[in-house]
Design a protein around this motif. Sequence first.
Motif, mmCIF file in Angstrom:
data_model
loop_
_atom_site.group_PDB
_atom_site.id
_atom_site.type_symbol
_atom_site.label_atom_id
_atom_site.label_comp_id
_atom_site.label_asym_id
_atom_site.label_seq_id
_atom_site.Cartn_x
_atom_site.Cartn_y
_atom_site.Cartn_z
ATOM 1 N N ARG A 172 -2.006 2.163 -0.955
ATOM 2 C CA ARG A 172 -2.652 1.009 -0.548
ATOM 3 C C ARG A 172 -2.621 0.711 0.708
ATOM 4 N NH1 ARG A 172 -3.517 -2.130 -5.301
ATOM 5 N NH2 ARG A 172 -4.304 -3.740 -3.801
ATOM 6 N N ALA A 175 -4.710 2.114 2.453
ATOM 7 C CA ALA A 175 -7.078 1.963 2.656
ATOM 8 C C ALA A 175 -7.345 0.549 3.139
ATOM 9 C CB ALA A 175 -6.781 1.651 0.944
ATOM 10 N N ARG A 178 -7.228 0.776 6.551
ATOM 11 C CA ARG A 178 -8.490 1.795 6.599
ATOM 12 C C ARG A 178 -10.057 0.252 6.670
ATOM 13 N NH1 ARG A 178 -9.294 5.774 2.799
ATOM 14 N NH2 ARG A 178 -7.151 5.870 2.282
ATOM 15 N N ALA A 179 -9.737 -0.190 6.160
ATOM 16 C CA ALA A 179 -10.794 -1.392 5.741
ATOM 17 C C ALA A 179 -10.356 -2.484 6.843
ATOM 18 C CB ALA A 179 -10.516 -1.906 4.086
ATOM 19 N N GLU A 182 -12.525 -0.640 9.951
ATOM 20 C CA GLU A 182 -13.993 -0.395 9.774
ATOM 21 C C GLU A 182 -14.300 -2.752 10.192
ATOM 22 O OE1 GLU A 182 -15.946 0.882 6.165
ATOM 23 O OE2 GLU A 182 -14.382 2.463 5.758
ATOM 24 N N ASN A 183 -13.675 -3.134 9.314
ATOM 25 C CA ASN A 183 -14.480 -4.925 9.107
ATOM 26 C C ASN A 183 -13.219 -5.642 9.597
ATOM 27 O OD1 ASN A 183 -14.980 -7.225 9.177
ATOM 28 N ND2 ASN A 183 -16.831 -6.240 6.869
ATOM 29 N N VAL A 187 -11.494 -8.143 6.034
ATOM 30 C CA VAL A 187 -10.346 -8.160 5.129
ATOM 31 C C VAL A 187 -9.249 -9.195 5.405
ATOM 32 C CG1 VAL A 187 -8.206 -5.969 5.130
ATOM 33 C CG2 VAL A 187 -10.662 -5.334 5.644
ATOM 34 N N PHE B 92 -16.132 -0.979 2.140
ATOM 35 C CA PHE B 92 -16.132 0.391 3.501
ATOM 36 C C PHE B 92 -16.110 1.618 2.994
ATOM 37 C CE2 PHE B 92 -13.664 -3.635 3.041
ATOM 38 C CZ PHE B 92 -13.489 -4.922 4.386
ATOM 39 N N SER B 94 -14.808 4.020 4.784
ATOM 40 C CA SER B 94 -14.030 5.077 4.061
ATOM 41 C C SER B 94 -12.680 4.804 3.135
ATOM 42 C CB SER B 94 -13.297 5.253 5.654
ATOM 43 O OG SER B 94 -12.266 3.905 5.628
ATOM 44 N N LEU B 95 -12.880 3.790 2.473
ATOM 45 C CA LEU B 95 -12.048 3.826 1.056
ATOM 46 C C LEU B 95 -13.103 4.293 -0.277
ATOM 47 C CD1 LEU B 95 -10.777 1.941 2.891
ATOM 48 C CD2 LEU B 95 -10.837 0.364 1.086
ATOM 49 N N GLU B 99 -10.905 2.228 -4.739
ATOM 50 C CA GLU B 99 -10.034 1.725 -3.266
ATOM 51 C C GLU B 99 -10.371 0.906 -3.023
ATOM 52 O OE1 GLU B 99 -7.349 5.279 -1.117
ATOM 53 O OE2 GLU B 99 -9.900 5.059 -0.169
ATOM 54 N N LEU B 102 -9.857 -2.378 -5.404
ATOM 55 C CA LEU B 102 -8.236 -2.273 -5.602
ATOM 56 C C LEU B 102 -7.687 -3.375 -4.270
ATOM 57 C CD1 LEU B 102 -6.292 0.617 -7.498
ATOM 58 C CD2 LEU B 102 -6.896 -1.567 -8.400
ATOM 59 N N LEU B 103 -8.632 -3.539 -2.922
ATOM 60 C CA LEU B 103 -8.251 -3.821 -2.222
ATOM 61 C C LEU B 103 -8.036 -5.469 -1.705
ATOM 62 C CD1 LEU B 103 -8.349 -3.333 0.952
ATOM 63 C CD2 LEU B 103 -10.443 -3.975 1.349
#
Lengths: 294, 237
Positions: A172, A175, A178-179, A182-183, A187, B92, B94-95, B99, B102-103
């Motif tokens: 998690r 993830a 990674r998010a 990107e942005n 997030v 996203f 890359s997810l 994912e 659940l982010l």
Amino acid sequence: MTEIFGVPAPVLYGQLLLGLVNGSFYALLSLGLSLIFGLLNIVNFAHGTMYMLGAFLAYLLLEPLGLGYWWAILLVPLLAAGLGIVIERTILKRIYKLDHIYGLLVTFGLTMVIEGFVRVYFGVSGLRYAVPPSLQGMVDLGFMRLPIYRIWVIVAALGLCLVTWLVIERTRLGATLRAGTENPSLVQAFGVNVPLLVTLVFGWGVGLAAFAGVLAAPLMQLTPQIGHSIIITVFGVVVIGGMGSILGSIVTGLGLGLIEGLAKVYYPEASSTAIFVLMILVLLVRPHGLFGKQ
Amino acid sequence: MGETVLSLTGVNGWYGESHVLHGVDLDVRRGEVVSLIGRNGAGRTTILRAIMGLLDRREGRLEIRGHNMSTTPAYRIAKAGLGYCPEERGIFASLSCEENLLLPPVTRTDGGMAMSLDEIYAMFPNLKERAHSPGTRLSGGEQQMLAIARILRTGADILLLDEISEGLAPVIVQTLSRVIQDLKARGFTIVMVEQNFRFAAPLADRFFIIEHGRVVEEIAQADLAARADDIRTYLGV
């Protein structure tokens, strides 16, 4: 004696092993550099310096404090990560919104300052750090003899790369990371403390570099310049692998170490330029790197 | 209708040097659906971004459930129970789909508004099928559903939805319309920015007309028919 393309096999194997060792360092360093670039948008020129500092901190722990290699490999990455966190909180966080060139300049400045301190304290003549007793000696594989320490370096470096990769791709936290790459603002809007994430990632990346520095310490003369020579190559690795690509950094780091090793055997004149020739070729064909996204 | 859960008073906002919101006054009550309508560039999306703390600079008063959040950092706004679905959807790449889902961290567990993953998959069955596909391999409609779905499990009870019907096939727009009705029935408070007035018209309790970065008029659902001509003028259609 067996020859492979006109080169005695043991010589070739020896260089390939050396290539793998160097490749492991490239992988560790470019992994951290990629992580940092991905989330912070900063090209961390000081990354080589953190590697250098890792080696010198190991020396410092041994010489006045008497803490040996295993302490060093545990403590030095943490110390370096701590330093990285301080640097991020006090300096880097002020320049995120500016052009990349400012990040490069400020980290270049940091390189100068840190190297200056190391030079003043340790001098430039070069220090030796002994291979720890538990990792001395050779293994005889029949066709070649392997120094145990080099095997350890490859295993430890790739092990840590693998752990980092798993954390990023399979958890998690990864993830979220990674998010965030990107942005980050979205997030943040989801309630993630992105500034904290950024600080931790910088600390983590710097810790990886310092870990590489401790691993490398017994393999070379420690001078304040060792960070310079490696950072240029690692930049090449990151560009070839694709900026911000984690897997790309690891695979390319190892691959380029091997290519360098091969070049040393078959065409030594090109061994230090091979990476950059390759970089030019890759950029011509795939401007975003082998593993990079558009 | 319940008490005011979200209110903006004299909010000004900037993108870099350009001043884009000029004194926005707006209030949203618990459990209602409001829609911000107006021409492109009027500042509707910017109002949502201002609430979420995504502008370069914001001044004025922002209150959530009566708490002054005017100087709260962006990452704490969500914790007050806000869920944000951006115009560009913000899936996203890359997810994987799951994912992405659940982010957003679960920020409030006390409100009882958080939907479980099973409830969400029951509402959006497509997302379950596509759980392991990369986020951007989903169709436009699936991405939009994902963007809405992922703010439903965080416990947020105030949803800011930006142009959710944009660029989607009519059948998907109808599905989204049912989703909004369902969410309203569950008690969510919803602020929608909509270009598609026909989509928003039957759903919203109140409409705020936005022009030049401020609210110029408020129209209740009951007055919609009587004010149809005015609205047409405002929207320039």
